[in-house]
Write a protein that holds these residues in place. Structure first.
Motif, PDB file in Angstrom:
ATOM      1  N   HIS A  55       0.363   6.685   1.031  1.00 32.13           N
ATOM      2  CA  HIS A  55      -0.304   5.548   1.667  1.00 32.13           C
ATOM      3  C   HIS A  55      -1.650   5.397   0.965  1.00 32.13           C
ATOM      4  O   HIS A  55      -2.538   6.237   1.095  1.00 32.13           O
ATOM      5  CB  HIS A  55      -0.462   5.806   3.164  1.00 32.13           C
ATOM      6  CG  HIS A  55       0.849   5.997   3.869  1.00 32.13           C
ATOM      7  ND1 HIS A  55       1.558   4.953   4.431  1.00 32.13           N
ATOM      8  CD2 HIS A  55       1.598   7.115   4.062  1.00 32.13           C
ATOM      9  CE1 HIS A  55       2.689   5.421   4.954  1.00 32.13           C
ATOM     10  NE2 HIS A  55       2.740   6.727   4.744  1.00 32.13           N
ATOM     11  N   GLY A  60       0.771  -1.231   0.000  1.00 29.21           N
ATOM     12  CA  GLY A  60       0.000   0.000   0.000  1.00 29.21           C
ATOM     13  C   GLY A  60       0.801   1.279   0.000  1.00 29.21           C
ATOM     14  O   GLY A  60       0.266   2.344   0.330  1.00 29.21           O
ATOM     15  N   GLN A  61       2.094   1.222  -0.405  1.00 30.87           N
ATOM     16  CA  GLN A  61       2.927   2.421  -0.384  1.00 30.87           C
ATOM     17  C   GLN A  61       3.559   2.670  -1.755  1.00 30.87           C
ATOM     18  O   GLN A  61       4.045   1.740  -2.394  1.00 30.87           O
ATOM     19  CB  GLN A  61       4.036   2.304   0.668  1.00 30.87           C
ATOM     20  CG  GLN A  61       3.520   2.226   2.088  1.00 30.87           C
ATOM     21  CD  GLN A  61       4.644   2.241   3.110  1.00 30.87           C
ATOM     22  OE1 GLN A  61       5.795   2.545   2.786  1.00 30.87           O
ATOM     23  NE2 GLN A  61       4.320   1.905   4.354  1.00 30.87           N
ATOM     24  N   ASP A  97      -3.516  -0.751  -6.042  1.00 28.92           N
ATOM     25  CA  ASP A  97      -2.324  -1.570  -6.243  1.00 28.92           C
ATOM     26  C   ASP A  97      -1.102  -0.666  -6.397  1.00 28.92           C
ATOM     27  O   ASP A  97      -1.048   0.139  -7.339  1.00 28.92           O
ATOM     28  CB  ASP A  97      -2.509  -2.422  -7.494  1.00 28.92           C
ATOM     29  CG  ASP A  97      -1.361  -3.395  -7.729  1.00 28.92           C
ATOM     30  OD1 ASP A  97      -0.194  -3.010  -7.503  1.00 28.92           O
ATOM     31  OD2 ASP A  97      -1.626  -4.536  -8.156  1.00 28.92           O
ATOM     32  N   PRO A 118      -7.509   1.494   0.437  1.00 22.62           N
ATOM     33  CA  PRO A 118      -7.677   0.043   0.290  1.00 22.62           C
ATOM     34  C   PRO A 118      -8.076  -0.325  -1.134  1.00 22.62           C
ATOM     35  O   PRO A 118      -8.924   0.326  -1.753  1.00 22.62           O
ATOM     36  CB  PRO A 118      -8.804  -0.268   1.287  1.00 22.62           C
ATOM     37  CG  PRO A 118      -8.705   0.805   2.320  1.00 22.62           C
ATOM     38  CD  PRO A 118      -8.279   2.035   1.566  1.00 22.62           C
TER      39      PRO A 118
END
Length: 353
Positions: free
Chosen positions: A43, A14-15, A49, A46
């Protein structure tokens, strides 16, 4: 922190790394942003990708990549001594004279040791280095520091901790440390860690930071040309897959030869992106004091890997840089004139310990 495997590379889930120019474009995927030392870590929300977000940002002309995870070598990939072994005290008498050459060491930090206790040969351990003796790979930086001290007597060492005690770090941490070095760049920079990227392309922010440290030639008070020479390990992957940052064109990528000095060590990364090599098997150096890694250590160890071959090459450059610019040392070292070449490993640099 969590680690995710993507395309045989490791990333922080997630970074995404980028610079400020991409923040507005990336806002639709972004939940939060952390910024420090010129690096923005997105960040992601949800479901977003990191690899796809990085690709789309690149297509729009931005510098971006997933936050790749880098691992210190060799503990995670093996080799004949994938862990350190205790040895009796190794003789070394620190030199008193200073050469004026500074070597930067980005690693796990450097623990106190009799070889440099009470001396001023390296910058004092920063607060984040306080636990440099804690963790499964904590002695990695201390071992490399000893090799540098013996190979380049008189050089000063500037230490920055970018790997934790288990030898794990990430691209964001490394790039930020590189940016902090810009004000007072070292002559030689030792990076005994690395990893693969999700698309086998160079990580752009890391590439930019290293290239900026190298910089154009500049007159200095000593009359030498400025510009950092970066030396990095080819990894203990036994593979020709590019290993970053060693595979960057601006970096001296270093592989390891075995004890015979004639052949590639079985664990060493190799390929046309490797520029130089040095002995990597069963080297001895400074280490932690106490019971660690399941054995009793009294400040000294034997260890193998491309990490340590890298320290020998970085030390050789730093030692020769006493009398000529480090860039010129590397140009002469790698031009191949009169030097032994090892297939897929480049120029052989003697240990000279």
């Amino acid at each position: 922190m969590e680690i995710e495997s993507v395309g045989a590379a490791y990333i922080r889930p997630g970074q995404v790394l980028t610079d400020r120019s991409a923040l507005s474009v990336a806002s639709r995927w972004t939940q939060a942003v952390s910024e420090a030392d010129g690096v923005c870590v997105l960040h992601l929300s949800p479901g977003a990708d990191p690899c796809e977000v990085a690709r789309e940002l690149r297509e729009q002309g931005h510098r971006a990549s997933p936050n790749h995870v880098f691992l210190g070598q060799p503990l995670f990939f093996g080799g004949p001594a994938s862990r350190p072994f205790p040895v009796p005290p190794v003789s070394h008498k620190p030199g008193r004279s200073r050469s004026g050459v500074v070597v930067g060491l980005l690693d796990t930090g450097v623990a106190e040791h009799p070889w440099w206790s009470g001396g001023d040969w390296y910058d004092r351990i920063a607060p984040e280095d306080a636990d440099a003796a804690e963790g499964a790979q904590a002695g990695h930086g201390t071992f490399i520091a000893g090799l540098l001290a013996r190979r380049a007597p008189g050089a000063a060492l500037r230490v920055h901790r970018v790997l934790d005690g288990d030898g794990v770090g990430d691209e964001a941490t490394v790039v930020r440390a590189l940016h902090r070095l810009r004000e007072h760049p070292p002559h030689v920079l030792n990076l005994s860690f690395g990893g693969h990227t999700f698309d086998d392309r160079p990580p752009p922010l890391l590439s930019d930071a290293i290239a900026e440290l190298a910089g154009p030639p500049v007159d200095t008070p000593t009359g030498r040309a400025a510009g950092t020479v970066t030396v990095a390990c080819a990894g203990n992957t036994a593979s020709d897959r590019p290993f970053w940052p060693a595979a960057l064109p601006s970096v001296v990528g270093v592989g390891a030869v075995d004890a015979s000095g004639e052949r590639r060590a079985p664990y060493s990364g190799h390929g046309d992106w490797v520029d130089a090599c040095a002995p990597g098997d069963w080297l001895t150096s400074s280490f932690l004091d106490g019971s660690v890694h399941g054995g009793d250590f009294a400040g000294y160890a034997a260890w193998s890997g491309t990490s340590f071959a890298t320290a020998l090459v970085a030390g050789a450059v730093a030692d020769a840089a006493r009398t000529e610019p480090a860039r010129e040392v590397v140009r002469r070292m790698l031009d191949g004139h009169g030097a032994r070449q090892i297939r897929d490993l480049g120029v052989l640099v003697p240990a000279s310990l």
